[in-house]
Scaffold this active site. Structure first.
Site, PDB file in Angstrom:
ATOM      1  CE1 TYR A  93      10.346 -46.073  59.620  1.00  0.00           C
ATOM      2  CE2 TYR A  93       9.227 -46.690  57.502  1.00  0.00           C
ATOM      3  CZ  TYR A  93       9.936 -46.867  59.014  1.00  0.00           C
ATOM      4  OH  TYR A  93      10.287 -48.225  59.482  1.00  0.00           O
ATOM      5  CE  LYS A 108      13.444 -47.907  59.920  1.00  0.00           C
ATOM      6  NZ  LYS A 108      14.109 -48.540  61.224  1.00  0.00           N
ATOM      7  CB  SER A 136      11.250 -51.084  56.402  1.00  0.00           C
ATOM      8  OG  SER A 136      10.050 -51.095  55.826  1.00  0.00           O
TER       9      SER A 136
HETATM   10  P1  NAD Z   1       7.604 -48.996  67.958  1.00  0.00           P
HETATM   11  O1  NAD Z   1       7.410 -47.586  67.616  1.00  0.00           O
HETATM   12  O2  NAD Z   1       6.625 -49.544  68.569  1.00  0.00           O
HETATM   13  O3  NAD Z   1       8.944 -49.005  68.803  1.00  0.00           O
HETATM   14  C1  NAD Z   1      10.150 -48.352  68.800  1.00  0.00           C
HETATM   15  C2  NAD Z   1      10.389 -47.911  70.254  1.00  0.00           C
HETATM   16  O4  NAD Z   1      11.721 -47.113  70.154  1.00  0.00           O
HETATM   17  C3  NAD Z   1       9.330 -47.191  70.989  1.00  0.00           C
HETATM   18  O5  NAD Z   1       9.291 -47.907  72.221  1.00  0.00           O
HETATM   19  C4  NAD Z   1      10.033 -45.716  71.226  1.00  0.00           C
HETATM   20  O6  NAD Z   1       9.459 -45.297  72.361  1.00  0.00           O
HETATM   21  C5  NAD Z   1      11.562 -46.064  71.046  1.00  0.00           C
HETATM   22  N1  NAD Z   1      12.333 -44.927  70.663  1.00  0.00           N
HETATM   23  C6  NAD Z   1      12.075 -44.319  69.420  1.00  0.00           C
HETATM   24  N2  NAD Z   1      13.007 -43.195  69.336  1.00  0.00           N
HETATM   25  C7  NAD Z   1      13.921 -43.692  70.250  1.00  0.00           C
HETATM   26  C8  NAD Z   1      15.243 -42.847  70.887  1.00  0.00           C
HETATM   27  N3  NAD Z   1      15.621 -41.983  69.789  1.00  0.00           N
HETATM   28  N4  NAD Z   1      15.950 -43.427  71.692  1.00  0.00           N
HETATM   29  C9  NAD Z   1      15.498 -44.618  72.476  1.00  0.00           C
HETATM   30  N5  NAD Z   1      14.111 -44.985  72.293  1.00  0.00           N
HETATM   31  C10 NAD Z   1      13.511 -44.479  71.084  1.00  0.00           C
HETATM   32  O7  NAD Z   1       7.849 -49.263  66.526  1.00  0.00           O
HETATM   33  P2  NAD Z   1       7.903 -50.907  66.212  1.00  0.00           P
HETATM   34  O8  NAD Z   1       6.750 -51.366  65.169  1.00  0.00           O
HETATM   35  O9  NAD Z   1       8.397 -51.753  67.330  1.00  0.00           O
HETATM   36  O10 NAD Z   1       9.326 -50.855  65.232  1.00  0.00           O
HETATM   37  C11 NAD Z   1      10.676 -51.187  65.571  1.00  0.00           C
HETATM   38  C12 NAD Z   1      11.406 -50.815  64.593  1.00  0.00           C
HETATM   39  O11 NAD Z   1      11.300 -51.658  63.404  1.00  0.00           O
HETATM   40  C13 NAD Z   1      11.617 -49.291  64.073  1.00  0.00           C
HETATM   41  O12 NAD Z   1      13.010 -48.937  63.714  1.00  0.00           O
HETATM   42  C14 NAD Z   1      10.759 -49.380  62.737  1.00  0.00           C
HETATM   43  O13 NAD Z   1      11.024 -48.466  61.928  1.00  0.00           O
HETATM   44  C15 NAD Z   1      11.117 -50.958  62.090  1.00  0.00           C
HETATM   45  N6  NAD Z   1      10.242 -51.528  61.416  1.00  0.00           N
HETATM   46  C16 NAD Z   1       8.957 -51.503  61.732  1.00  0.00           C
HETATM   47  C17 NAD Z   1       7.690 -52.089  60.902  1.00  0.00           C
HETATM   48  C18 NAD Z   1       6.409 -51.919  61.434  1.00  0.00           C
HETATM   49  O14 NAD Z   1       5.455 -52.125  60.677  1.00  0.00           O
HETATM   50  N7  NAD Z   1       5.942 -51.890  62.873  1.00  0.00           N
HETATM   51  C19 NAD Z   1       8.180 -52.347  59.889  1.00  0.00           C
HETATM   52  C20 NAD Z   1       9.650 -52.167  59.093  1.00  0.00           C
HETATM   53  C21 NAD Z   1      10.455 -51.776  60.242  1.00  0.00           C
HETATM   54  C1  WQD Z   2      -1.597 -52.205  54.596  1.00  0.00           C
HETATM   55  C2  WQD Z   2      -2.603 -52.101  53.429  1.00  0.00           C
HETATM   56  C3  WQD Z   2      -3.236 -49.904  52.853  1.00  0.00           C
HETATM   57  C4  WQD Z   2      -4.867 -48.600  56.635  1.00  0.00           C
HETATM   58  C5  WQD Z   2       3.711 -49.422  56.232  1.00  0.00           C
HETATM   59  C6  WQD Z   2       4.807 -48.664  55.963  1.00  0.00           C
HETATM   60  C7  WQD Z   2       6.130 -49.690  55.866  1.00  0.00           C
HETATM   61  C8  WQD Z   2       6.132 -50.583  56.860  1.00  0.00           C
HETATM   62  C9  WQD Z   2       4.736 -51.180  57.325  1.00  0.00           C
HETATM   63  C10 WQD Z   2       7.684 -49.635  58.553  1.00  0.00           C
HETATM   64  C11 WQD Z   2      -2.463 -51.296  52.235  1.00  0.00           C
HETATM   65  C12 WQD Z   2      -4.426 -50.849  53.482  1.00  0.00           C
HETATM   66  C13 WQD Z   2      -4.329 -49.317  55.787  1.00  0.00           C
HETATM   67  C14 WQD Z   2      -6.351 -48.450  56.577  1.00  0.00           C
HETATM   68  C15 WQD Z   2      -6.583 -49.352  54.504  1.00  0.00           C
HETATM   69  N1  WQD Z   2       6.350 -49.863  58.177  1.00  0.00           N
HETATM   70  N2  WQD Z   2      -5.335 -49.764  54.623  1.00  0.00           N
HETATM   71  N3  WQD Z   2      -7.085 -48.871  55.398  1.00  0.00           N
HETATM   72  O1  WQD Z   2       1.344 -49.175  54.037  1.00  0.00           O
HETATM   73  O2  WQD Z   2       2.038 -51.755  53.709  1.00  0.00           O
HETATM   74  O3  WQD Z   2       3.285 -50.442  55.218  1.00  0.00           O
HETATM   75  O4  WQD Z   2       3.937 -50.306  57.704  1.00  0.00           O
HETATM   76  O5  WQD Z   2       8.408 -49.794  58.067  1.00  0.00           O
HETATM   77  O6  WQD Z   2       7.219 -48.703  55.544  1.00  0.00           O
HETATM   78  O7  WQD Z   2       4.709 -47.966  54.679  1.00  0.00           O
HETATM   79  O8  WQD Z   2       1.171 -50.948  55.697  1.00  0.00           O
HETATM   80  O9  WQD Z   2      -0.751 -51.363  57.337  1.00  0.00           O
HETATM   81  O10 WQD Z   2      -0.323 -48.898  56.531  1.00  0.00           O
HETATM   82  O11 WQD Z   2      -1.396 -50.678  55.056  1.00  0.00           O
HETATM   83  O12 WQD Z   2      -7.116 -49.941  53.602  1.00  0.00           O
HETATM   84  O13 WQD Z   2      -6.829 -47.521  57.417  1.00  0.00           O
HETATM   85  O14 WQD Z   2      -3.702 -51.688  54.214  1.00  0.00           O
HETATM   86  O15 WQD Z   2      -3.731 -49.277  51.645  1.00  0.00           O
HETATM   87  O16 WQD Z   2      -2.874 -51.678  51.181  1.00  0.00           O
HETATM   88  P1  WQD Z   2       1.875 -50.456  54.425  1.00  0.00           P
HETATM   89  P2  WQD Z   2      -0.382 -50.654  56.328  1.00  0.00           P
END
Ligand code: NAD
Ligand code: WQD
Length: 339
Positions: free
Chosen positions: A155, A159, A130
């Site tokens: 969190y 990562k 991330s």
């Molecule tokens: P998500 O929660 O939709 O998907 C994660 C999936 O993993 C879910 O289906 C959950 O049921 C499953 N899961 C969780 N723990 C598990 C375990 N121990 N064993 C088996 N299954 C398990 O999340 P996402 O948005 O699809 O994110 C996927 C990956 O990408 C995550 O590692 C997340 O940290 C990373 N990521 C997400 C974002 C984002 O904003 N969505 C941003 C950066 C990184």
């Molecule tokens: C985006 C913008 C908020 C909600 C997070 C995690 C990051 C990554 C992606 C996994 C910001 C604003 C949000 C609301 C708002 N995930 N906001 N009202 O914080 O950039 O990133 O998700 O790895 O690790 O930190 O994403 O969608 O929460 O926020 O004004 O109700 O929207 O302040 O500027 P963020 P977000």
């Protein structure tokens, strides 16, 4: 076959679709802690238009990526060539309250997978990292060689720690091919409206919150702060369409086959949009239903964050192609279908 842990989740399900469409065979492992078994049939419904799916080319195991016996069984029953590790917990606020659950789930699942992979001689691994690992970067855009580790929550630290573990594993065994993908802010949904982001309870992230306001499930969006050092005072992020992100994984799997060693790529668009830019774009597609109020800043938020994604373009041949209008349209379409 490619093993997708967390393959029924938001990014995993879109990646399963794109890998299957590209002719790869896929096994998903998911414990359903943040997804639903119905996603399996939705993936099938989408892919059957391009390819016939059977138990030989698409399988789902329900269980935990920390379960050594289960993961070992999956490797015994299937010819796994690569693993994409999506499974994990991802809510920043929750991780502050439940740090041990986050360290346990995210770190132990990774170590367990790597141990089983070593046992079976499978050395190709893609990890969902991330942009959060960069913390508050000193300048924009963010390049892959920027310092990491100044993370503000458990969190994000999971990562960062996993990235460091992967570097150590690679240093100890250069026959591994490891690609760390640092996602920026994934939003949007599949064109079909069948799969998308569907968080339990009140969404923490901006886009699912906006979608629920647009469909009348929530009253208004709280915009967290309008006094940031950005063009309109609201926070700026690099929003990337989840289908573009999924296609980045297809390219990463191809790269693994070239015996790439350890590589790190930003997956973003290189463009930053503010919260109000997103609200305005969404209002154009939903007819102005997104009402908002400006409230105070959310603790831990940074003002601005966007990627330089040239390395992924040069080395993976990948660029994000879908625009903000498409991200809003597909999010709205998915939310309406899941009302
Ligand atoms: P998500 O929660 O939709 O998907 C994660 C999936 O993993 C879910 O289906 C959950 O049921 C499953 N899961 C969780 N723990 C598990 C375990 N121990 N064993 C088996 N299954 C398990 O999340 P996402 O948005 O699809 O994110 C996927 C990956 O990408 C995550 O590692 C997340 O940290 C990373 N990521 C997400 C974002 C984002 O904003 N969505 C941003 C950066 C990184
Ligand atoms: C985006 C913008 C908020 C909600 C997070 C995690 C990051 C990554 C992606 C996994 C910001 C604003 C949000 C609301 C708002 N995930 N906001 N009202 O914080 O950039 O990133 O998700 O790895 O690790 O930190 O994403 O969608 O929460 O926020 O004004 O109700 O929207 O302040 O500027 P963020 P977000």
């Amino acid at each position: 076959m490619i093993l997708l842990t967390g393959g029924l989740g938001y990014i995993g399900s879109h990646t399963a679709v794109e890998l299957l469409n590209a002719g790869e065979d896929v096994v998903c492992l998911d414990n359903l802690s943040n997804s639903d078994i119905s996603v399996k049939d939705k993936i099938k419904q989408i892919v059957c238009k391009t390819r016939e799916l059977t138990d030989d080319n698409f399988k789902v195991y329900i269980g935990d990526a920390r379960d050594y016996k289960l993961v070992d069984k999956i490797f015994c029953e299937n010819k796994i060539s690569s693993v994409i590790h999506f499974a994990g917990l991802k809510a920043v606020g929750e991780s502050v309250k439940l740090p041990l659950e986050y360290y346990d789930n995210n770190l132990i699942s990774t170590i367990n997978l790597l141990e089983v992979m070593k046992k079976h001689g499978v050395k190709n691994f893609v990890f969902s990292s991330s942009a959060t690992v960069y913390g508050a970067a000193k300048s924009m855009p963010i390049y892959e060689n920027f310092e990491t580790g100044a993370v503000t929550n458990p969190y994000g630290r999971t990562k960062y720690f996993i990235e460091e573990i992967l570097k150590d594993v690679y240093a100890s065994d250069k026959s591994f091919n490891i690609i760390i993908l640092r996602y920026f802010n994934p939003i949007g949904a599949h064109d079909s409206g069948l799969i998308g982001e569907n968080p339990n309870g009140i969404p923490n992230n901006l886009m699912p919150y906006i979608s629920r306001v647009a469909t009348g499930k929530l009253e208004y969006l709280s915009v967290f702060g309008d006094d940031y050092n950005t063009h309109d005072g609201t926070g700026v992020r690099d929003y990337i369409h989840v289908v573009d992100l999924a296609l980045g994984h297809v390219k990463a799997v191809k790269k693994l086959k070239s015996k790439c060693g350890l590589k790190i790529y930003n997956l973003g668009t290189g463009v930053g949009y503010s919260v109000l830019d997103i609200v305005n774009a969404y209002n154009k597609v939903c007819g102005g239903k997104v009402k908002y109020k400006i409230v105070g800043r959310r603790p831990g938020d940074i003002d601005i964050c966007y990627a330089n994604a040239d390395k992924a373009k040069k080395e993976l041949g990948w660029v994000a192609e879908r625009n903000l209008e498409n991200m809003c349209k597909t999010s709205y379409n998915f939310e309406k279908k899941n009302k």
